[in-house]
Design a protein around this motif. Structure first.
Motif, mmCIF file in Angstrom:
data_model
loop_
_atom_site.group_PDB
_atom_site.id
_atom_site.type_symbol
_atom_site.label_atom_id
_atom_site.label_comp_id
_atom_site.label_asym_id
_atom_site.label_seq_id
_atom_site.Cartn_x
_atom_site.Cartn_y
_atom_site.Cartn_z
ATOM 1 N N ALA A 34 10.970 -10.607 10.326
ATOM 2 C CA ALA A 34 9.906 -11.118 11.186
ATOM 3 C C ALA A 34 8.848 -10.030 11.304
ATOM 4 C CB ALA A 34 10.457 -11.500 12.549
ATOM 5 N N SER A 36 5.264 -9.096 12.462
ATOM 6 C CA SER A 36 4.173 -9.557 13.307
ATOM 7 C C SER A 36 3.580 -8.380 14.066
ATOM 8 C CB SER A 36 4.664 -10.637 14.284
ATOM 9 O OG SER A 36 5.687 -10.113 15.103
ATOM 10 N N GLY A 46 2.197 -13.596 18.826
ATOM 11 C CA GLY A 46 3.332 -13.634 17.914
ATOM 12 C C GLY A 46 4.095 -12.337 17.854
ATOM 13 N N SER A 50 8.089 -13.809 19.103
ATOM 14 C CA SER A 50 8.458 -14.459 17.843
ATOM 15 C C SER A 50 9.766 -13.897 17.297
ATOM 16 C CB SER A 50 7.339 -14.295 16.812
ATOM 17 O OG SER A 50 7.190 -12.934 16.450
ATOM 18 N N THR A 54 13.182 -16.066 16.779
ATOM 19 C CA THR A 54 13.944 -16.052 15.536
ATOM 20 C C THR A 54 15.421 -15.792 15.805
ATOM 21 O OG1 THR A 54 11.998 -15.199 14.398
ATOM 22 C CG2 THR A 54 14.089 -15.017 13.243
#
Length: 86
Positions: A34, A36, A46, A50, A54
């Motif tokens: 991930a 971001s 995000g 985020s 996940t």
């Protein structure tokens, strides 16, 4: 004739990739990345949320109970392309 050649070439390529992925399917270890903006200007959109989403999705999938090991790895690109690509 040319369309059949291209179609058979694409099918052969797809089958070779599928055969390679079947050979490594017994590992049952998956890493999800991930990437971001974790600390910059757009971290509200995000960032850490985020990554948490996940991890929650991995827990909800139920694959850990079936013997799969799923690792979530997060990275901060700091809204800079050169850091994100490295």
């Amino acid at each position: 004739m040319k369309n059949r050649f291209i179609a058979s070439l694409l099918l052969g390529t797809a089958l070779s990739f599928a055969a390679g992925s079947i050979a490594s399917a017994g590992d049952k270890t998956v890493k999800i990345g991930a990437l971001s903006d974790q600390s910059g200007l757009y971290s509200d959109l995000g960032g850490p949320g985020s990554t948490l989403a996940t991890q929650m999705a991995v827990e909800d999938s139920g694959l850990a109970g079936k013997g799969w090991k799923i690792d979530v790895i997060s990275g901060d690109h700091q809204n800079k392309p050169d850091i994100g690509t490295s």
